[in-house]
Design a protein around this motif. Sequence first.
Motif, PDB file in Angstrom:
ATOM      1  N   VAL A  96    -102.490 -27.707 -20.282  1.00 45.38           N
ATOM      2  CA  VAL A  96    -102.009 -27.075 -21.514  1.00 45.38           C
ATOM      3  C   VAL A  96    -101.868 -25.578 -21.260  1.00 45.38           C
ATOM      4  O   VAL A  96    -102.819 -24.919 -20.856  1.00 45.38           O
ATOM      5  CB  VAL A  96    -102.971 -27.329 -22.690  1.00 45.38           C
ATOM      6  CG1 VAL A  96    -102.525 -26.548 -23.924  1.00 45.38           C
ATOM      7  CG2 VAL A  96    -103.024 -28.816 -23.017  1.00 45.38           C
ATOM      8  N   GLU A  97    -100.663 -25.075 -21.476  1.00 50.56           N
ATOM      9  CA  GLU A  97    -100.404 -23.647 -21.298  1.00 50.56           C
ATOM     10  C   GLU A  97    -100.506 -22.938 -22.644  1.00 50.56           C
ATOM     11  O   GLU A  97     -99.875 -23.339 -23.615  1.00 50.56           O
ATOM     12  CB  GLU A  97     -99.010 -23.420 -20.705  1.00 50.56           C
ATOM     13  CG  GLU A  97     -98.852 -23.909 -19.281  1.00 50.56           C
ATOM     14  CD  GLU A  97     -97.470 -23.621 -18.732  1.00 50.56           C
ATOM     15  OE1 GLU A  97     -96.613 -23.138 -19.512  1.00 50.56           O
ATOM     16  OE2 GLU A  97     -97.230 -23.873 -17.548  1.00 50.56           O
ATOM     17  N   LEU A  98    -101.324 -21.898 -22.694  1.00 53.73           N
ATOM     18  CA  LEU A  98    -101.432 -21.052 -23.881  1.00 53.73           C
ATOM     19  C   LEU A  98    -100.966 -19.655 -23.499  1.00 53.73           C
ATOM     20  O   LEU A  98    -101.548 -19.018 -22.621  1.00 53.73           O
ATOM     21  CB  LEU A  98    -102.866 -21.022 -24.414  1.00 53.73           C
ATOM     22  CG  LEU A  98    -103.069 -20.323 -25.767  1.00 53.73           C
ATOM     23  CD1 LEU A  98    -104.197 -20.990 -26.548  1.00 53.73           C
ATOM     24  CD2 LEU A  98    -103.376 -18.845 -25.590  1.00 53.73           C
ATOM     25  N   ASN A 126     -97.672 -28.515 -23.733  1.00 55.94           N
ATOM     26  CA  ASN A 126     -98.405 -29.601 -23.089  1.00 55.94           C
ATOM     27  C   ASN A 126     -97.649 -30.005 -21.831  1.00 55.94           C
ATOM     28  O   ASN A 126     -96.627 -30.685 -21.900  1.00 55.94           O
ATOM     29  CB  ASN A 126     -98.546 -30.786 -24.046  1.00 55.94           C
ATOM     30  CG  ASN A 126     -99.330 -31.936 -23.433  1.00 55.94           C
ATOM     31  OD1 ASN A 126     -99.794 -31.852 -22.293  1.00 55.94           O
ATOM     32  ND2 ASN A 126     -99.482 -33.009 -24.184  1.00 55.94           N
ATOM     33  N   LYS A 127     -98.137 -29.576 -20.671  1.00 56.91           N
ATOM     34  CA  LYS A 127     -97.483 -29.882 -19.400  1.00 56.91           C
ATOM     35  C   LYS A 127     -98.055 -31.142 -18.754  1.00 56.91           C
ATOM     36  O   LYS A 127     -97.694 -31.469 -17.621  1.00 56.91           O
ATOM     37  CB  LYS A 127     -97.646 -28.695 -18.439  1.00 56.91           C
ATOM     38  CG  LYS A 127     -97.217 -27.357 -19.021  1.00 56.91           C
ATOM     39  CD  LYS A 127     -95.717 -27.279 -19.248  1.00 56.91           C
ATOM     40  CE  LYS A 127     -94.982 -27.143 -17.945  1.00 56.91           C
ATOM     41  NZ  LYS A 127     -93.527 -26.930 -18.133  1.00 56.91           N
ATOM     42  N   GLY A 128     -98.946 -31.823 -19.488  1.00 55.48           N
ATOM     43  CA  GLY A 128     -99.550 -33.019 -18.940  1.00 55.48           C
ATOM     44  C   GLY A 128     -98.739 -34.264 -19.220  1.00 55.48           C
ATOM     45  O   GLY A 128     -97.555 -34.207 -19.587  1.00 55.48           O
ATOM     46  N   VAL A 154     -97.271 -32.764 -27.925  1.00 59.81           N
ATOM     47  CA  VAL A 154     -96.697 -33.862 -27.154  1.00 59.81           C
ATOM     48  C   VAL A 154     -96.252 -33.318 -25.802  1.00 59.81           C
ATOM     49  O   VAL A 154     -95.963 -32.122 -25.658  1.00 59.81           O
ATOM     50  CB  VAL A 154     -95.511 -34.503 -27.905  1.00 59.81           C
ATOM     51  CG1 VAL A 154     -95.972 -35.123 -29.207  1.00 59.81           C
ATOM     52  CG2 VAL A 154     -94.421 -33.470 -28.164  1.00 59.81           C
ATOM     53  N   PRO A 155     -96.214 -34.170 -24.781  1.00 56.58           N
ATOM     54  CA  PRO A 155     -95.763 -33.696 -23.463  1.00 56.58           C
ATOM     55  C   PRO A 155     -94.335 -33.174 -23.522  1.00 56.58           C
ATOM     56  O   PRO A 155     -93.483 -33.717 -24.213  1.00 56.58           O
ATOM     57  CB  PRO A 155     -95.868 -34.953 -22.592  1.00 56.58           C
ATOM     58  CG  PRO A 155     -96.864 -35.821 -23.284  1.00 56.58           C
ATOM     59  CD  PRO A 155     -96.664 -35.578 -24.743  1.00 56.58           C
ATOM     60  N   GLY A 156     -94.087 -32.098 -22.774  1.00 53.43           N
ATOM     61  CA  GLY A 156     -92.742 -31.529 -22.724  1.00 53.43           C
ATOM     62  C   GLY A 156     -92.777 -30.014 -22.654  1.00 53.43           C
ATOM     63  O   GLY A 156     -93.836 -29.389 -22.679  1.00 53.43           O
ATOM     64  N   MET A 186    -108.302 -31.551 -26.852  1.00 48.93           N
ATOM     65  CA  MET A 186    -108.922 -32.874 -26.866  1.00 48.93           C
ATOM     66  C   MET A 186    -107.883 -33.965 -26.623  1.00 48.93           C
ATOM     67  O   MET A 186    -106.714 -33.802 -26.977  1.00 48.93           O
ATOM     68  CB  MET A 186    -109.615 -33.121 -28.204  1.00 48.93           C
ATOM     69  CG  MET A 186    -110.724 -32.139 -28.543  1.00 48.93           C
ATOM     70  SD  MET A 186    -111.382 -32.417 -30.209  1.00 48.93           S
ATOM     71  CE  MET A 186    -109.987 -31.869 -31.196  1.00 48.93           C
ATOM     72  N   ASP A 187    -108.349 -35.050 -26.019  1.00 55.06           N
ATOM     73  CA  ASP A 187    -107.517 -36.237 -25.904  1.00 55.06           C
ATOM     74  C   ASP A 187    -107.218 -36.757 -27.310  1.00 55.06           C
ATOM     75  O   ASP A 187    -108.110 -36.868 -28.143  1.00 55.06           O
ATOM     76  CB  ASP A 187    -108.227 -37.309 -25.085  1.00 55.06           C
ATOM     77  CG  ASP A 187    -107.362 -38.542 -24.870  1.00 55.06           C
ATOM     78  OD1 ASP A 187    -107.372 -39.423 -25.757  1.00 55.06           O
ATOM     79  OD2 ASP A 187    -106.693 -38.626 -23.833  1.00 55.06           O
TER      80      ASP A 187
END
Length: 268
Positions: A96-98, A126-128, A154-156, A186-187
Amino acid sequence: VGKTSLSIINIKNTTTLPCLWRAVIDAHTEDVKFLPVSQGQLAPLASTQLSVSYTPTHPEKIKKSFKIEIMDVENLCGTLQSEVVGITAEAYISVVELTLPKNAAGINCGNLRIGQHSNHVVSMKNKGKYPVTAQFVLLRPDLVKATPESIELVPGDKPANIELSLVGQKEEHLDNSEAVIKCVVMDQKTKEVLSTIPIKISAQIQYVKYTIIPSAINFGPLVFGSVVSRTFDINCTGIHDLKYTLIDLTASNTATASTPATSAAPAI
């Protein structure tokens, strides 16, 4: 990756004779371990629990298995029963990039007056591989607010924006050494904490400070009809610009005025 997942397996002796048991797995499977022991003895009709832990060291999908073997107590007959237990898991990295304003390490609010708001927008990506939830925990709720305080990512590559608002209620100096807010990632399904990102803020919060010298003016005895002038000084002694208004309290209208002062401390 790097976190331990634990599963419990119940082993029960359904016979009227004692027996030995042991868990056997490939020696090369170092990330799967048995806790606290991998073998033991069971009394008739007794049961025990075997804990299986998985601690991945890198992203991977696994499909492995191990055996639970049952022997007689004297181990004269070899393996009497063997059960295969499958292990499936996926280890992934949560990225996660902040991004803070100006890509800085912290948020610099500069010089603020008491009650003055300082708003800043941070963005998150969210880069995961899977959706996550970002929760902003306010360590100083009297000082800083986050809108929204919780957000699903969400991923992207599409960023989500969060506004951080700081407003000081008292004089203080924030020197960027301690975080006043943290972002807990968190997941989304299990609510397991994946990472914690501290956010530091620097600011100098003060009243508008000034002095009036002298604090009182005495004209002394005057001859009727005479005109006597006195002067006084208004000095700005703080870090903020001073704006003031002069009002003639003996007249029905305001005499000379400028922009009203803001958040001014009592005169010294």
